[in-house]
Write an enzyme that holds these catalytic residues in place. Structure first.
Site, PDB file in Angstrom:
ATOM      1  N   ASP A 165       0.866  -1.130  -0.037  1.00  0.00           N
ATOM      2  CA  ASP A 165       0.055  -0.012  -0.175  1.00  0.00           C
ATOM      3  C   ASP A 165       0.906   1.160   0.101  1.00  0.00           C
ATOM      4  O   ASP A 165       0.801   2.243   0.960  1.00  0.00           O
ATOM      5  CB  ASP A 165      -0.906   0.008   1.222  1.00  0.00           C
ATOM      6  N   GLU A 192     -11.634   0.531  -3.056  1.00  0.00           N
ATOM      7  CA  GLU A 192     -10.636   1.126  -2.040  1.00  0.00           C
ATOM      8  C   GLU A 192      -9.671   1.728  -2.865  1.00  0.00           C
ATOM      9  O   GLU A 192      -9.659   2.023  -3.813  1.00  0.00           O
ATOM     10  CB  GLU A 192     -10.349   0.033  -1.332  1.00  0.00           C
TER      11      GLU A 192
END
Length: 319
Positions: A14, A222
């Site tokens: 991420d 997301e």
């Protein structure tokens, strides 16, 4: 457009890449094998601390350096577990790291940590951002100095439990031609520690101005990210269970954003999460995959690839 691994010595994911003081800083989540079994709510992602990585040369040639552990679950009174995605922004010589984590009632919120340098050390605030929920914060500083946070994620990110910024009594996952669950955006206060306004929905529309429906494989799931290119606002995101990185373009930080195309096709591993940054005259896509861990979806490794635009400002798909 060949990609390379950025930090092969540990499992990080991420990546939120930012340029501060002429250096490239990456704010990742820190994967490890907790022994939890895979589930659709992400219970196998039990990250417990944050690190900052730094690159001062060509990211396609140089591996990132670990600037060290910043803080962990034990340092945040309101957090029980799961230090998920984070991002960082600078204002008036201070650096603000906004992160997502789960409290003692099992609910995700956003928190803030502050440092004097981009490499830290970051010190977390004692309480989460008031009115915050869900996961995956992206912090965007516009040319006028205003700072916005984009956030939200479905399934384990709990976005399906919220409507009009209030928690529902029962979750609702839109289906078929229903409007999908959107990302959220809120302008931050001057001290970058609270929302200055109620979060708004980030609407992605097709070329006719109609919102993408819930069953569209390119709808938001997301991993919000915002960057500007040639005066336009590029909102990019993961489609989750269809495993794409896509983008849409708008004229202001709030949107609406018109869908444009796919940035990254599916990689090895379930999740896809990214950032886009300009560094020393080139554009880069940072993301992750699970090749080094033999497709262990909770053990991810950071990657980088050069990103290219065509003459009309469309991003060329990284394959």
């Amino acid at each position: 457009m060949k990609a390379k691994y950025v930090f092969p010595s540990d499992y990080m994911a991420d990546p939120a890449a930012n340029v501060f003081d002429g250096k490239l800083y990456i704010y990742p989540s820190h994967d490890y094998d907790s022994g939890e079994c895979f589930d659709d709510d992400g219970g196998h992602f039990q990250m417990k601390d944050y690190h900052v990585l730094c690159i001062d040369g060509d990211p396609m040639e140089q591996d990132a350096k670990d600037c060290g552990k910043q803080f962990g679950i034990e340092d945040i009174p309101w957090v029980e577990k799961q230090l998920w995605d984070n991002d960082c922004v600078e204002k008036d010589g201070k650096y603000y790291l906004i992160y997502s984590a789960k409290d003692y009632t099992g609910v995700f919120h956003l928190g803030v940590a502050v440092a004097d340098k981009p490499e830290g050390p970051f010190v977390p605030e004692a309480d989460p951002i008031r009115g915050s929920y869900s996961i995956d914060p992206c912090v965007f500083k516009d040319d006028d100095g205003e700072i916005y946070v984009y956030f939200g994620g479905i399934w384990g990110g709990q976005l399906q439990w919220y409507k009009d910024n209030k928690m529902l009594k029962a979750e609702h996952l839109p289906e078929g031609k229903e409007d999908p669950l959107p990302s959220r955006v809120a302008r931050m206060t001057g001290d970058v520690k609270q929302f200055a306004e109620a979060p708004r929905a980030v609407i992605i529309v097709d070329e006719t101005g109609k919102p993408l429906p819930a069953d569209d494989p390119h709808r938001f799931f997301e991993a919000s990210w915002m960057h500007k290119y040639n005066g336009k606002y590029y909102f990019s995101y993961s489609t989750g269970d269809t495993h794409l990185l896509c983008y849409a373009v708008g004229d202001n930080p709030y949107g609406p954003f018109t869908y444009q195309g796919v940035i990254l096709e599916p990689v090895v591993g379930w999740t896809t999460h990214h950032s886009i940054v300009e560094y020393k005259g080139k554009w880069y896509l940072f993301h992750h995959d699970c090749v080094p861990s033999n497709d262990t979806t909770w053990l991810r490794s950071l990657k980088v690839a050069e990103l290219e635009y065509d003459a009309e400002g469309h991003i060329k798909t990284v394959k």
